[in-house]
Motif scaffolding. Sequence first.
Motif: not given
Length: 170
Positions: A46, A129, A136-137
């Motif tokens: 992540c 992020q 996306s994690c």
Amino acid sequence: MSSTTSVHVTALDGLVNVNSLFTIAVFVGLSLATPGQHSLENRSGCDAGVDIAKKLLVFEVVSFSFFLFSSLVAQGLKLAINLLNSKDVDEIFRAHINLKVLRFGMMASAIGSVMGCLFLMLSMVNVIQIRLGMLSCGSRSAVHAVAALIILVTCALLVYISTAVYAFLH
């Protein structure tokens, strides 16, 4: 066609002050995120990569550029109003300035602020992020933070844009 007003100077002052606050946010965003930093998600998959840090830097620079553009245009208009004002000592709160030039300058300054806000929002998504984990994690904290950011900033920008367009057309 000329217009006499002191309200424009106040509006330009407000725009410059808001741009200054946003410029501070740009530098805070840069200071909070460093490449190779581990997210608070505690999963190595992540963690944001160098590409996210690069995007952050690019978005911050572009955001700063738009805020600087907006502030300089607003300051230029204020300077013109104040210099024209100094020629007419009987009307200390009114200056005669071409209305088309004033409206064009104020709209250019407003567009610069809007673009600066959009790029600042994009850079904040990258800060989130880097700090909370990649979207996306599936990091719930990151998704919630980005959703709140996008919803609130978009609503505020819609109000700002509609108000500016209304003022420009009337």
